[in-house]
Structure formats: C-alpha cells, structure tokens
Enzyme design. Structure first.
Site, PDB file in Angstrom:
ATOM      1  CG  ASP A  31      -2.098   0.912   1.130  1.00 63.20           C
ATOM      2  OD1 ASP A  31      -1.900   2.105   0.840  1.00 63.20           O
ATOM      3  OD2 ASP A  31      -3.232   0.436   1.341  1.00 63.20           O
ATOM      4  CG  ASN A  32       0.208   4.435  -2.894  1.00 60.85           C
ATOM      5  OD1 ASN A  32      -0.812   4.532  -2.199  1.00 60.85           O
ATOM      6  ND2 ASN A  32       0.215   4.735  -4.191  1.00 60.85           N
ATOM      7  CB  ILE A  60       0.467  -1.633  -7.470  1.00 61.30           C
ATOM      8  CG1 ILE A  60      -0.089  -0.594  -8.448  1.00 61.30           C
ATOM      9  CG2 ILE A  60      -0.357  -1.676  -6.193  1.00 61.30           C
ATOM     10  CD1 ILE A  60      -1.487  -0.909  -8.954  1.00 61.30           C
ATOM     11  CE1 TYR A 148     -13.280   2.630  -8.753  1.00 58.90           C
ATOM     12  CE2 TYR A 148     -15.666   2.799  -8.659  1.00 58.90           C
ATOM     13  CZ  TYR A 148     -14.499   2.169  -8.288  1.00 58.90           C
ATOM     14  OH  TYR A 148     -14.549   1.083  -7.456  1.00 58.90           O
ATOM     15  CG  ASN A 178     -23.248   0.997  -2.873  1.00 53.78           C
ATOM     16  OD1 ASN A 178     -23.625   0.531  -3.946  1.00 53.78           O
ATOM     17  ND2 ASN A 178     -22.906   2.265  -2.717  1.00 53.78           N
ATOM     18  CG  ASN A 195     -17.922   5.406   0.401  1.00 51.15           C
ATOM     19  OD1 ASN A 195     -18.065   5.684  -0.789  1.00 51.15           O
ATOM     20  ND2 ASN A 195     -16.991   4.595   0.831  1.00 51.15           N
TER      21      ASN A 195
END
Length: 299
Positions: A31-32, A60, A148, A178, A195
């Site tokens: 993970d960055n 990645i 997206y 969702n 969200n």
C-alpha cells in the site's frame, strides 16, 4: 504460501487482511498510503497479535518492491484491491485514474504472472454496468458513465485477455456493490468522503446536515437506490475464491436495494438537505446474487 493484498490498508483491504490473518494465512500488504493511513497497519497488528501481517509501503508498479516481496514471500494468491475509487474525483483527475487503475495494474499483474504467480482476485465495481432500473446480472449491459467505472472495466478486459493467453491462470473478478459497516472494535472503518455511511456518522457526530444529492430520480421516493452489503459478509465471500479455478465474474451484494431516504430513516436524529444531483450517479444499482449463491452452494 502467502497471500498478497494490494491496497491492504484501505477499508475493504484491511478487513480482508484481518480475516485472512485470523484464518492463519501469511498476509503481505502492499500500500502506498495515498488513500489510507499507517495507523491501520498498527490496528491490524493489535487485532491479530499472534499472526501479524507483513507491510511494504510503495506503489503497485514499483518493480523493486515487487521483487523484494517475491524474494521474501512465497506468494500464491493476489487480491488486487489497490486503486482510486471516487466517482466524483475520477471526472476531475481522469489521467491519474487511468494511469493508476489501468496502467499500473497491468504492470503489477504482468510482472507477477511472468514470475509464476497464478491466482488473482480482482476488486471491481458495479459502476461498470450501464444505467438500468433492472436487477443487474453478470451479463447485464456494460456501459460505465464515470471514469472510475471505465478504468475498472478496462482492467477487467485486460484480465480476460490475459487468461486467454495463459489458461493455467485462475482469475476471479468481483464486482462490489456498496459495502457498509465496520469492525466491531471500531479500529477498521470506512472513511470514504463520497460514501453514505461515513458521512452519516460524521453528520451525527457534528450535528450537521447530510447532503442528499438529488430527489428527482425515477425511484419511489426520488433518491438513489443502492445495494448495501455489510463489510463482514463481503469479506466472507472472498474466501470462496482463493482456490477457484479458471476465469469468472461475480456480483457481490445482497440483491436488495434501499434508497438514500430509507437509509436516513434509520437515523431519527439525522438532519439532511437536498442538493443538486452529482455527476456519475445513477438512479439504481442493485444486483442479482444468484450466480454467487450457486457457486457458494457448489463448493
């Protein structure tokens, strides 16, 4: 054997990592931290003190890091969750979304395949489908209206073509609807700005009004309908695909839709304001889970 989770400190990735750790898998996280926080890693160690994850901070598409991961861990399966996922942001930063979600995914997967990794589970999205009021099956028309969604579908296409070239691979595409909820400890939670549930939580805590984007959609109460699946259930499904053979695509949801106003009704003290529609929102996203259930029952 180890499992690599890209984006493993994100909302879904962290819940998946904990589930795998609790089931005694060796878990490696890449993970960055561009969309997550290092505190999640410390929370995972706290929640799983007897089987802690390995963490590599990086991109990645960073081949040096990927080389190190393969050198020190016998990676058998990859859950590829890393990616930018804001519909709203994707309209404003299209080039970045295509680069991160498509180009870098291709670099990652091709590198791993060339070095003998054969099992991939890809985190995709319901937004790959064309707008429809119908219940969505895996064969429903494709037609993403957001950048997206378009980037996720392009990566799906790449994976399908890759499988056609390498029939010994095992590739499963999971189209999430969702996800909602959080770990009972409160240490792993959804912090996504776009969200619904995190925004409800924030509004209740701050005694502010929730923004509801549009009340003129062709739905019973005029607000968008979504298929909300609890994060714990979503993660349970992932275990079904670790050993799955061949290529396949599955919707992952509940098959039940709820409107924004129906969700709001669950919180009597929540105030809200109606705002103009957001770009990229469709009136309804509800899936059929028949294929998922049939597969679950068959194993």
């Amino acid at each position: 054997m180890a499992i690599l989770i890209t984006g493993g400190l994100g909302y879904i990735g962290s819940h998946l990592a904990l589930n795998l750790l609790e089931n005694n898998y060796e878990v490696v996280i890449l993970d960055n931290l561009s969309k997550s926080d290092i505190s999640v890693y410390h929370n995972l160690k706290q929640l799983s003190p007897n089987n802690r994850p390995y963490f590599y901070r990086g991109d990645i598409a960073d081949l040096k890091i990927l080389k190190s991961i393969l050198l020190y861990h016998n990676i058998e399966t990859v859950f590829h969750l890393a990616g930018y996922k804001s519909v709203k942001e994707s309209f404003k930063r299209q080039e970045i979304y295509y680069d991160n979600n498509v180009n870098k995914s291709i670099i990652l997967i091709e590198y791993l395949v060339d070095r003998g990794v054969k099992n991939f589970i890809f985190s995709s999205t319901a937004t790959v489908y064309a707008p429809s009021e119908e219940i969505l099956t895996e064969n429903s028309p494709i037609g993403p209206i957001s950048t997206y969604g378009a980037t996720k579908y392009m990566t799906e296409q790449f994976l399908e073509k890759l499988y056609q070239k390498h029939s010994d691979l095992n590739i499963t595409i999971l189209r999430y609807f969702n996800p909602i909820g959080e770990h009972p400890s409160g240490l792993l939670k959804d912090t996504g700005e776009d969200n619904l549930y995190p925004n409800i939580r924030k509004c209740i805590a701050n005694n502010t009004a929730l923004s509801v984007y549009g009340n003129d959609y062709p739905t019973p109460d005029g607000t968008c309908i979504r298929d909300y699946i609890n994060i714990e259930k979503l993660i349970e499904y992932h275990a079904l695909f670790i050993k799955k053979q061949g290529f396949d695509i599955f919707n992952v949801g509940t098959g039940i839709g709820k409107s924004v106003l129906e969700i709001i009704a669950e919180f009597p003290d929540l105030k809200y304001n109606i705002e103009p529609r957001r770009s990229g929102d469709v009136s309804s996203l509800v899936c059929s889970i028949s294929k998922l259930q049939e597969y679950q029952w068959s194993i």
